[in-house]
Design an enzyme around this catalytic site. Structure first.
Site, mmCIF file in Angstrom:
data_model
loop_
_atom_site.group_PDB
_atom_site.id
_atom_site.type_symbol
_atom_site.label_atom_id
_atom_site.label_comp_id
_atom_site.label_asym_id
_atom_site.label_seq_id
_atom_site.Cartn_x
_atom_site.Cartn_y
_atom_site.Cartn_z
ATOM 1 N N SER A 179 46.248 57.140 -4.489
ATOM 2 C CA SER A 179 45.923 58.270 -3.610
ATOM 3 C C SER A 179 45.901 59.572 -4.421
ATOM 4 O O SER A 179 45.170 59.669 -5.402
ATOM 5 C CB SER A 179 46.910 58.321 -2.451
ATOM 6 O OG SER A 179 46.426 59.164 -1.425
ATOM 7 N N ASP A 286 39.676 51.810 4.122
ATOM 8 C CA ASP A 286 40.183 53.118 3.713
ATOM 9 C C ASP A 286 39.101 54.157 3.998
ATOM 10 O O ASP A 286 37.996 54.064 3.452
ATOM 11 C CB ASP A 286 40.513 53.089 2.215
ATOM 12 C CG ASP A 286 41.121 54.388 1.707
ATOM 13 O OD1 ASP A 286 41.110 55.398 2.437
ATOM 14 O OD2 ASP A 286 41.629 54.387 0.569
ATOM 15 N N HIS A 316 44.334 52.211 3.474
ATOM 16 C CA HIS A 316 44.888 53.075 2.440
ATOM 17 C C HIS A 316 46.373 52.762 2.232
ATOM 18 O O HIS A 316 47.120 52.578 3.185
ATOM 19 C CB HIS A 316 44.720 54.541 2.856
ATOM 20 C CG HIS A 316 44.908 55.511 1.735
ATOM 21 N ND1 HIS A 316 43.966 55.707 0.757
ATOM 22 C CD2 HIS A 316 45.940 56.348 1.431
ATOM 23 C CE1 HIS A 316 44.390 56.624 -0.094
ATOM 24 N NE2 HIS A 316 45.590 57.019 0.281
#
Length: 348
Positions: A179, A286, A316
């Protein structure tokens, strides 16, 4: 350059236990965001699950916390494998890891990230350095990138070598993150490839960008269509995080080069010969996947050695949940990537 193909799926295969955990995390982070743009750190402290470093081996890994610069709370957690397999190795690669959290949340002592780094250290095996970089909105860009690069300089400094295992090989250094940490790993790798003369022993030979946090002024198809599927990522949350991350000023919008890395203000990296081989991980559910695939295509068009690994049924941050089978698969893929790049290193 290689791309791993997996058959698409019509629905996400995330266990209910994981879905509940993701929903809880998103709820807490939403409540922590104040209307004035600040974060309620006290609330996060109540619900945040932390764990201490442990010099005694736990699951085949021991750990220590190392201070880099106390004035800005820059430190890292050092993970050293102690398994029988690792004892038989003459040297270890080193993975410098940057945690996720939208540049606003989490830290190396967050329980989930401590566990993930232990798995990387044990399974690869490798020495892992998990960086506690400064967080927004208290610290705006470029503080996070400065912290990441300064950790590399700290590791390279001969005066600090005694803090590391004797058999760690700094010439086999990997940058990794998920991320926001994937974004951070990319930009630190870029800076390191631009400033190779800064380092004596350390050489970045690989980059692992796990579902990296990129964006732009445009709304992509996946951002709009998958918002109801992924509990963590929504346009309103990511917009707030980018606003918290960037300082005020002209050009400080979501098309900034550090956010939209392959957008209208993208930096030309085609002539950066030392930019490392890269593994890009994308989850099929995601909402950021369109940005991540563009990143992969941009690296490929820039002539870089890049590998795309897709998990069609994953959301995610899936890999920080060990109950998800694909989490183990990803750890093993990273191991293979690290070993492949290490095999290319020619020792003097």
């Amino acid at each position: 350059m290689a791309q791993q193909e997996k058959k698409p799926s019509a629905s996400s295969r995330i266990p209910w236990r994981t879905r509940i955990a993701l929903s809880f995390i998103s709820t807490i982070t939403d409540y922590s965001r104040r209307q004035n743009g600040t974060v309620n750190r006290r609330l996060l402290g109540i619900f945040g699950l932390k764990t201490s470093a442990n010099p005694n081996p736990v699951n085949g890994v021991k750990s220590y916390d190392v201070t880099v610069d106390s004035s800005r709370d820059l430190w890292f957690r050092l993970f050293i494998p102690t398994t029988d397999e690792s004892r038989n190795l003459s040297s270890f690669p080193i993975i410098v890891f940057f945690h996720g959290g939208g540049f606003v949340y989490l830290s190396p002592d967050t329980k989930a990230y401590d566990a993930v780094c232990r798995r990387f250290a044990r399974k690869t095996p490798a020495v892992v350095v998990s960086v506690n970089y400064r967080l927004a909105p208290e610290h705006k860009y470029p503080a996070q990138y400065d912290d990441g690069f300064d950790v590399l300089k700290f590791l390279d400094n001969e005066k600090n070598r005694e803090l590391l295992p004797e058999n760690v090989d700094l010439s086999r250094c990997f940058l990794a993150g998920d991320s926001a940490g994937g974004n951070l790993a990319h930009h630190v790798a870029k800076r390191a490839s631009e400033m190779t003369s800064t380092f004596d022993a350390l050489k970045v030979i690989g980059l692992v960008a796990i579902q990296p946090f990129f964006g732009g002024e445009e709304r992509t198809e996946s951002e709009l269509k998958l918002v109801e599927v992924d509990a963590l990522i929504s346009v309103s949350r990511t917009d707030w995080m980018w606003k918290a991350f960037l300082p005020p000023g002209e050009g400080m919008d979501r098309d900034h080069e550090v956010i939209n890395v392959c957008g209208p203000r993208a930096v030309d990296i085609s002539k950066l010969d030392n930019f490392p081989a890269t593994m890009v991980v994308v989850g099929g559910f995601d909402p950021l996947k369109d940005w991540q695939r563009r990143y992969y295509e941009w690296l490929k068009m820039s002539g870089k050695d890049v590998h795309l690994s897709e998990y069609p049924t994953m959301v995610h941050a899936f890999y920080i949940f060990p109950e998800v089978p694909e989490a183990t698969q990803l750890i093993l893929e990273v191991k293979d990537f690290v070993n492949k790049q290490c095999s290319k290193v020619v020792k003097n």
